[in-house]
Motif scaffolding. Structure first.
Motif, PDB file in Angstrom:
ATOM      1  N   MET A 248     -31.916  17.770  20.471  1.00 44.57           N
ATOM      2  CA  MET A 248     -31.768  17.797  21.925  1.00 44.57           C
ATOM      3  C   MET A 248     -30.574  16.930  22.298  1.00 44.57           C
ATOM      4  N   THR A 249     -29.698  17.483  23.126  1.00 44.70           N
ATOM      5  CA  THR A 249     -28.554  16.719  23.599  1.00 44.70           C
ATOM      6  C   THR A 249     -28.538  16.714  25.122  1.00 44.70           C
ATOM      7  N   PHE A 267     -21.398  23.779  27.649  1.00 43.91           N
ATOM      8  CA  PHE A 267     -20.801  24.165  26.368  1.00 43.91           C
ATOM      9  C   PHE A 267     -20.867  23.030  25.352  1.00 43.91           C
ATOM     10  N   HIS A 268     -20.507  21.816  25.774  1.00 44.88           N
ATOM     11  CA  HIS A 268     -20.438  20.700  24.821  1.00 44.88           C
ATOM     12  C   HIS A 268     -21.831  20.240  24.388  1.00 44.88           C
ATOM     13  N   MET A 269     -22.800  20.318  25.292  1.00 47.21           N
ATOM     14  CA  MET A 269     -24.176  20.016  24.888  1.00 47.21           C
ATOM     15  C   MET A 269     -24.626  20.968  23.784  1.00 47.21           C
ATOM     16  N   ALA A 270     -24.379  22.275  23.994  1.00 45.40           N
ATOM     17  CA  ALA A 270     -24.813  23.284  23.028  1.00 45.40           C
ATOM     18  C   ALA A 270     -24.088  23.123  21.699  1.00 45.40           C
ATOM     19  N   LYS A 271     -22.798  22.890  21.764  1.00 45.29           N
ATOM     20  CA  LYS A 271     -22.021  22.748  20.528  1.00 45.29           C
ATOM     21  C   LYS A 271     -22.498  21.556  19.711  1.00 45.29           C
ATOM     22  N   ALA A 272     -22.726  20.429  20.379  1.00 48.85           N
ATOM     23  CA  ALA A 272     -23.161  19.226  19.667  1.00 48.85           C
ATOM     24  C   ALA A 272     -24.553  19.407  19.074  1.00 48.85           C
ATOM     25  N   SER A 304     -22.081  30.996  24.793  1.00 48.32           N
ATOM     26  CA  SER A 304     -22.988  30.417  23.798  1.00 48.32           C
ATOM     27  C   SER A 304     -22.673  30.901  22.394  1.00 48.32           C
ATOM     28  N   TYR A 305     -22.183  32.152  22.251  1.00 45.65           N
ATOM     29  CA  TYR A 305     -21.742  32.598  20.922  1.00 45.65           C
ATOM     30  C   TYR A 305     -20.757  31.591  20.339  1.00 45.65           C
ATOM     31  N   GLU A 306     -19.828  31.170  21.172  1.00 47.49           N
ATOM     32  CA  GLU A 306     -18.768  30.277  20.712  1.00 47.49           C
ATOM     33  C   GLU A 306     -19.280  28.851  20.515  1.00 47.49           C
ATOM     34  N   ALA A 307     -20.119  28.382  21.430  1.00 39.42           N
ATOM     35  CA  ALA A 307     -20.653  27.021  21.322  1.00 39.42           C
ATOM     36  C   ALA A 307     -21.524  26.864  20.078  1.00 39.42           C
TER      37      ALA A 307
END
Length: 395
Positions: A248-249, A267-272, A304-307
């Motif tokens: 969880m971020t 985006f950054h939450m999902a990527k991390a 989200s595909y990219e993240a």
């Protein structure tokens, strides 16, 4: 030492439109009973419960679960916006992994009202109040639109301007969702759409979005029983689905600086969160063949595909046009129909994703079944913010 954490049972009720659903008490109780029946155990064996909802009074979790039984167990109410269901799952997994309990219920339900999401409080700061000027400034040309539409539509527009992504690509994502949902008896919308249907629907933001590219307000409930391996073996529960990693971020600085609606939309939450999960499990995103992700808008599915690393940055449109997001492609995204077609009762969503992926790993998803599934990825986003990414594996 960390216990091996298994999904011992799952339950979900058919999603429905606001005004057409049972009460949240009935929905939550029924989803719980279905999860218990799936696991073939009695409610008296549940040691803790984490219950998620956004639109409800305090202790709604108790109110729903008291319909199932009065056993005196700890019941914790959870609210993390649209990621609440997965936040309840996160807490349930933690309790089992740390050895605090061997059988924990995660439940999410929502009895929603029609129309755009809104705050029910007018006398206090709204969530993200400090950062909302970013969204307002970047979407000042559409100030009459609802906040969620401005956020995710604006993020999609930013991607269009930066990478040349076309509006038709977002329509293709919505069309794919409808094809998948046609095989899901629990989905709200099961009619198959064409790209033309989506493009010709009511325009919400000229050149950016039509109404069908946004998920509908929905009522529903879903539940999961999270258990230790020793509990499952002792009581004869299924042991074939394991949670191998979860993260969880919340928002980092990059969500707001420099100003960007792609960043603002999570985006950054999902990527991390995804990177932490891949590292912990020792897998590569290319190993994932099925994914339930947070497609509150078709635009967010592409982002989200990219993240999540399912494709490269800026390659979302190619990923869609090559058919890599559906059956026969690289990773089947939202075989359930996702939020766009299955529906989005905010806090049932994370656990409905768990329900779908559990059946995918069991091989019991019927016409939705993805062949040869060994790993399944879940992404659930709530602005405000929290993002939960979960990786399941065939045990």
């Amino acid at each position: 030492m960390s216990e091996k954490v298994l999904v011992g049972g799952v339950g979900m009720i058919p999603f429905s439109k606001p005004g057409a659903s049972p009460s949240y008490t009935d929905m939550g109780a029924e989803a719980t009973r279905r999860a218990l029946a799936d696991a073939a155990i009695d409610y008296g064996m549940v040691q803790q419960a984490y219950v998620g909802y956004v639109y409800g009074d305090s202790t709604c979790g108790q109110t729903a679960l008291y319909e199932v039984g009065l056993t005196g167990i700890p019941i914790v109410n959870v609210n993390n916006n649209c990621s609440t269901g997965s936040s309840a799952l996160y807490l349930a997994r933690q309790a089992v992994a740390l050895g605090d309990a061997d059988c924990v219920l995660a439940l999410g339900f929502e009895q929603m009202q029609a129309g755009a999401l809104k705050s029910h409080w007018g006398d206090r700061p709204v969530t993200r109040a400090r950062f909302q000027p970013i969204m307002r400034e970047l979407t000042a040309d559409v100030s009459d639109l609802p906040q969620a539409l401005r956020t995710f539509g604006g993020a999609g527009r930013e991607h269009m301007l930066k990478y040349g992504t076309r509006m038709e690509t977002f329509a293709a994502i919505r069309t794919k969702a409808s094809r998948h949902a046609a095989n899901n008896p629990l989905a709200l919308f099961r009619n198959v759409l064409t790209t033309e249907d989506v493009m010709n629907d009511k325009v919400m933001w000229p050149g950016v979005m039509t109404r069908l590219m946004a998920c509908p307000p929905t009522c529903g409930a879903a539940a999961a029983l999270i258990v230790s391996e020793k509990f499952a073996k002792k009581h004869g529960l299924r042991t074939d689905v394991q949670i191998v990693a979860q993260s969880m971020t919340t928002d980092p600085v990059e969500s707001f600086d420099p100003p960007s609606l792609i960043s603002y939309a999570g985006f950054h939450m999902a990527k991390a969160a995804a990177q932490k999960v891949y590292e912990k499990a020792g897998v590569d995103p290319r190993d994932v063949r099925v994914c339930e992700l947070h497609d509150c808008f078709a635009h967010n599915e592409l982002l989200s595909y990219e993240a999540l690393g399912l494709c490269g940055i800026g390659e979302g449109e190619k990923f869609v046009m090559d058919g890599d997001n559906t059956y026969g492609g690289r990773v089947v995204t939202n075989p359930s129909g996702g939020l766009l077609s299955k529906g989005h009762p905010l806090d049932a969503t994370g656990l409905a994703q768990c329900y779908e992926l559990t059946h995918q790993l069991r091989g019991t998803a019927g016409q939705r079944q993805v062949e040869g599934v060994k790993l399944a990825l879940q992404h659930n986003l709530g602005l405000g913010g929290a993002c939960v990414v979960t990786l399941y594996a065939k045990n």
